[in-house]
Design an enzyme around this catalytic site. Structure first.
Site, PDB file in Angstrom:
ATOM      1  N   HIS A  66       0.805  -1.252   0.076  1.00  0.00           N
ATOM      2  CA  HIS A  66      -0.092   0.072   0.002  1.00  0.00           C
ATOM      3  C   HIS A  66       0.958   1.357   0.038  1.00  0.00           C
ATOM      4  O   HIS A  66       1.979   1.159   0.764  1.00  0.00           O
ATOM      5  CB  HIS A  66      -0.895   0.139   1.146  1.00  0.00           C
ATOM      6  CG  HIS A  66      -2.166   0.997   1.103  1.00  0.00           C
ATOM      7  ND1 HIS A  66      -2.100   2.210   1.405  1.00  0.00           N
ATOM      8  CD2 HIS A  66      -3.262   0.639   0.714  1.00  0.00           C
ATOM      9  CE1 HIS A  66      -3.240   2.841   1.142  1.00  0.00           C
ATOM     10  NE2 HIS A  66      -3.983   1.799   0.545  1.00  0.00           N
ATOM     11  N   ASP A  94      -7.926  -5.318  -0.002  1.00  0.00           N
ATOM     12  CA  ASP A  94      -8.494  -6.233  -1.239  1.00  0.00           C
ATOM     13  C   ASP A  94      -7.897  -7.549  -1.095  1.00  0.00           C
ATOM     14  O   ASP A  94      -8.346  -8.583  -1.679  1.00  0.00           O
ATOM     15  CB  ASP A  94      -7.773  -5.732  -2.555  1.00  0.00           C
ATOM     16  CG  ASP A  94      -8.308  -4.319  -2.793  1.00  0.00           C
ATOM     17  OD1 ASP A  94      -9.711  -4.154  -2.682  1.00  0.00           O
ATOM     18  OD2 ASP A  94      -7.532  -3.627  -3.341  1.00  0.00           O
TER      19      ASP A  94
HETATM   20  N1  CMC Z   1       4.150  -7.554  -4.776  1.00  0.00           N
HETATM   21  C1  CMC Z   1       5.353  -7.368  -5.041  1.00  0.00           C
HETATM   22  N2  CMC Z   1       6.137  -6.520  -4.877  1.00  0.00           N
HETATM   23  C2  CMC Z   1       5.369  -5.225  -4.545  1.00  0.00           C
HETATM   24  C3  CMC Z   1       4.198  -5.434  -4.389  1.00  0.00           C
HETATM   25  C4  CMC Z   1       3.288  -6.283  -4.444  1.00  0.00           C
HETATM   26  N3  CMC Z   1       2.155  -6.354  -4.329  1.00  0.00           N
HETATM   27  N4  CMC Z   1       3.937  -3.900  -4.089  1.00  0.00           N
HETATM   28  C5  CMC Z   1       5.062  -3.226  -4.000  1.00  0.00           C
HETATM   29  N5  CMC Z   1       6.147  -3.935  -4.438  1.00  0.00           N
HETATM   30  C6  CMC Z   1       7.511  -3.677  -4.642  1.00  0.00           C
HETATM   31  C7  CMC Z   1       7.766  -2.940  -5.877  1.00  0.00           C
HETATM   32  O1  CMC Z   1       8.188  -4.015  -6.890  1.00  0.00           O
HETATM   33  C8  CMC Z   1       8.642  -2.022  -5.488  1.00  0.00           C
HETATM   34  O2  CMC Z   1       9.875  -2.990  -5.498  1.00  0.00           O
HETATM   35  P1  CMC Z   1      11.362  -2.278  -5.681  1.00  0.00           P
HETATM   36  O3  CMC Z   1      11.675  -1.154  -4.744  1.00  0.00           O
HETATM   37  O4  CMC Z   1      12.363  -3.239  -5.858  1.00  0.00           O
HETATM   38  O5  CMC Z   1      11.093  -1.439  -7.025  1.00  0.00           O
HETATM   39  C9  CMC Z   1       8.570  -1.619  -4.061  1.00  0.00           C
HETATM   40  O6  CMC Z   1       7.588  -2.839  -3.559  1.00  0.00           O
HETATM   41  C10 CMC Z   1       7.599  -0.340  -4.045  1.00  0.00           C
HETATM   42  O7  CMC Z   1       6.560  -0.489  -4.953  1.00  0.00           O
HETATM   43  P2  CMC Z   1       5.792   0.788  -5.641  1.00  0.00           P
HETATM   44  O8  CMC Z   1       4.989   0.163  -6.534  1.00  0.00           O
HETATM   45  O9  CMC Z   1       6.859   1.755  -5.710  1.00  0.00           O
HETATM   46  O10 CMC Z   1       4.829   1.098  -4.257  1.00  0.00           O
HETATM   47  P3  CMC Z   1       3.577   1.952  -4.466  1.00  0.00           P
HETATM   48  O11 CMC Z   1       3.471   2.714  -3.194  1.00  0.00           O
HETATM   49  O12 CMC Z   1       3.909   2.949  -5.531  1.00  0.00           O
HETATM   50  O13 CMC Z   1       2.329   0.951  -4.936  1.00  0.00           O
HETATM   51  C11 CMC Z   1       0.704  -0.474  -4.728  1.00  0.00           C
HETATM   52  C12 CMC Z   1       1.497   0.763  -4.156  1.00  0.00           C
HETATM   53  C13 CMC Z   1      -0.623  -0.552  -3.862  1.00  0.00           C
HETATM   54  C14 CMC Z   1       0.202   0.075  -5.962  1.00  0.00           C
HETATM   55  C15 CMC Z   1       1.521  -1.545  -4.927  1.00  0.00           C
HETATM   56  O14 CMC Z   1       1.873  -2.026  -3.637  1.00  0.00           O
HETATM   57  C16 CMC Z   1       0.859  -2.751  -5.710  1.00  0.00           C
HETATM   58  O15 CMC Z   1       1.031  -2.547  -6.884  1.00  0.00           O
HETATM   59  N6  CMC Z   1       0.227  -3.677  -4.906  1.00  0.00           N
HETATM   60  C17 CMC Z   1      -0.634  -4.640  -5.590  1.00  0.00           C
HETATM   61  C18 CMC Z   1      -1.861  -4.065  -6.127  1.00  0.00           C
HETATM   62  C19 CMC Z   1      -2.948  -3.761  -4.925  1.00  0.00           C
HETATM   63  O16 CMC Z   1      -3.162  -4.736  -4.090  1.00  0.00           O
HETATM   64  N7  CMC Z   1      -3.484  -2.998  -5.206  1.00  0.00           N
HETATM   65  C20 CMC Z   1      -4.646  -2.382  -3.976  1.00  0.00           C
HETATM   66  C21 CMC Z   1      -4.277  -1.256  -3.060  1.00  0.00           C
HETATM   67  S1  CMC Z   1      -5.153  -1.020  -1.768  1.00  0.00           S
HETATM   68  C22 CMC Z   1      -6.912  -0.550  -2.294  1.00  0.00           C
HETATM   69  C23 CMC Z   1      -6.914   0.586  -3.070  1.00  0.00           C
HETATM   70  O17 CMC Z   1      -6.170   1.511  -3.107  1.00  0.00           O
HETATM   71  O18 CMC Z   1      -7.407   0.598  -4.149  1.00  0.00           O
END
Ligand code: CMC
Length: 429
Positions: free
Chosen positions: A308, A365
């Site tokens: 998140h 989720d």
């Molecule tokens: N699985 C594997 N690796 C992950 C995940 C995940 N679910 N989420 C983040 N990472 C890794 C990502 O690859 C990155 O690694 P690195 O530093 O090596 O490049 C690091 O963690 C930081 O990720 P980010 O994408 O920069 O983080 P963010 O804050 O931009 O993204 C997020 C947040 C929710 C989009 C992301 O965690 C994600 O894609 N999660 C899976 C989708 C999901 O469950 N979304 C629902 C969010 S909660 C409800 C809502 O808001 O709707």
């Protein structure tokens, strides 16, 4: 806000700039850079707004480090356990819990507006049966603006705004249920206004003309809790969309249609559908947890329902839902192999250095889909349910944005393209 005038200093090119620091009621601090460009020629750059506050707001507080979520100061745990969704909707939109008479009026007004204009049915007829219900929901939300042309006039009276809010909360479940019926090719059910909000929705979803339908109180209570847990989440992608579209003084139906479309993406509300598809794949192909987690760590895929932008400790909504999954399945006397897989996957992931180091925990989720399955909702309806829950939050944020006269949302950029050059006519290129 505190009275103490805190400031931050920025030194650039030998000159010092003093920037006011804004402090929130929970001691959150932000540097106010609104005059920075005028004074220094500098803008700030923050792709994805990871470190940028787009507004002050008094609706929802969340502390990602501590795993705290409160609506108007009330802890999510208490509201999810004890309140009704319409009570929480009122709280979010109007700032205080309603007294008995106010809540009754709010509920009655909503009940009186559950019908859709019959011409909306003709629009339904135009959608293919294969239409994703989120596509239908977004389109019909936009279409509502054509039925209520007063919404296009930004000079609205308070009574008109109230009526619009009532209409939105009243009609959303009807549209949602009809988008499901469209997919099934079943006749559309009209709302039964003898029932409460959640029961009415379930009846519109699941009753068929040939059979009696009895609303199960276990399902009603589970749905009420799910809607409350999704009702607001401060400046997330879809809510920021509502505020930015609404800041142009576009009508609320258009702003909400944009939010619904933003919510549909798999990185936002669409994740609940993606989680179940992921768990089903693990189940059907017999993939081991360890192997699956390895694939995630090799960045072949993301572990959906994990991670998140704000929560870096735990998502309190996921904690409530994890418990609720067990309760709902037990009360319904059902088992779901996907719940066992989800729990094992969580266990493996949470003890793995990759997830620990990146502070990745289950989000809302990860477990919500298991409950939606228990409600016998098809996977592609999950995000529609999220939208139904999020509606009061979107409305509250839209209303707050207008009341604080937020300027039109218009970020700047750092241009990285070609610099000025002369046009060469086609035959000389
Ligand atoms: N699985 C594997 N690796 C992950 C995940 C995940 N679910 N989420 C983040 N990472 C890794 C990502 O690859 C990155 O690694 P690195 O530093 O090596 O490049 C690091 O963690 C930081 O990720 P980010 O994408 O920069 O983080 P963010 O804050 O931009 O993204 C997020 C947040 C929710 C989009 C992301 O965690 C994600 O894609 N999660 C899976 C989708 C999901 O469950 N979304 C629902 C969010 S909660 C409800 C809502 O808001 O709707």
């Amino acid at each position: 806000m505190s009275d103490k005038a805190k400031t931050a200093k920025l030194i650039y090119d030998g000159k010092e700039y003093e920037l006011p620091v804004v402090e929130g009621s929970e001691n959150e601090l932000g540097i106010d850079i609104s005059n920075l460009r005028a004074e220094s020629g500098l803008i700030t750059l923050d792709p994805g707004f990871k470190n940028t506050g787009s507004t002050t707001s008094s609706i929802t507080f969340l502390d990602g480090e501590e795993g705290i979520l409160r609506y108007r100061g009330y802890p999510i745990e208490q509201l999810a356990e004890q309140a009704s969704f319409l009570e929480v909707s009122y709280l979010l939109i109007y700032g205080e819990l309603p007294d008995k008479a106010t809540l009754e009026k709010f509920e009655n007004d909503i009940t009186r507006h559950t019908m859709l204009h019959e011409d909306m049915r003709k629009i339904f007829d135009g959608f293919p049966a294969t239409a994703h219900p989120m596509g239908v929901l977004g389109s019909l939300m936009a279409a509502l603006s054509t039925f209520y042309p007063r919404a296009w006039d930004p000079d609205r009276t308070d009574e008109e705004v109230y009526l619009t809010i009532i209409r939105l909360i009243a009609k959303m479940p009807t549209i949602a249920a009809w988008s499901f019926k469209n997919e099934l090719g079943h006749p559309l059910n009209y709302p039964d206004n003898k029932l409460d909000y959640c029961s009415r929705f379930l009846k519109m979803m699941f009753s068929v003309p040939a059979e009696e339908y009895e609303v199960d109180p276990v399902l009603v209570s589970a749905l009420n809790k799910l809607l409350i847990l999704h009702a607001d989440h401060e400046q997330n992608c879809s809510t920021s969309t509502v505020r930015i579209v609404g800041s142009s003084l576009a009508n609320i139906y258009s702003a909400l249609a944009s939010a619904i479309n933003a919510l549909g993406g798999p990185l936002h509300g669409g994740a609940n559908q993606a989680v179940i598809e992921m768990l089903e794949e693990i189940h059907e192909k017999g993939i081991s947890m360890e192997e699956f987690v390895e694939r995630v760590k090799n960045k072949e895929m993301r572990l959906m329902g994990f991670g998140h932008r704000v929560y870096k400790n735990h998502d309190p909504r996921a904690t409530i839902l994890r418990k609720s999954c067990d309760e709902v399945l037990q009360k319904l006397n059902r088992k779901d192999p996907l719940l066992d897989i989800a729990k094992k996957l969580e266990q493996v992931a949470l003890s793995d250095e990759y997830f620990i180091e990146k502070k990745l925990y289950p989000n809302v989720d990860f477990y919500s889909g298991i409950i939606y399955r228990a409600l016998e909702l098809p996977t592609d309806m999950f995000t529609v349910m999220f939208a139904m829950g999020r509606l009061p939050g979107w409305i509250a944020q839209w209303k707050e944005m207008l009341e604080m006269k937020q300027p039109i949302g218009r970020p700047r950029q750092i241009y990285t393209g070609e610099t000025a050059r002369d046009y060469v006519p086609f035959d000389k290129r």
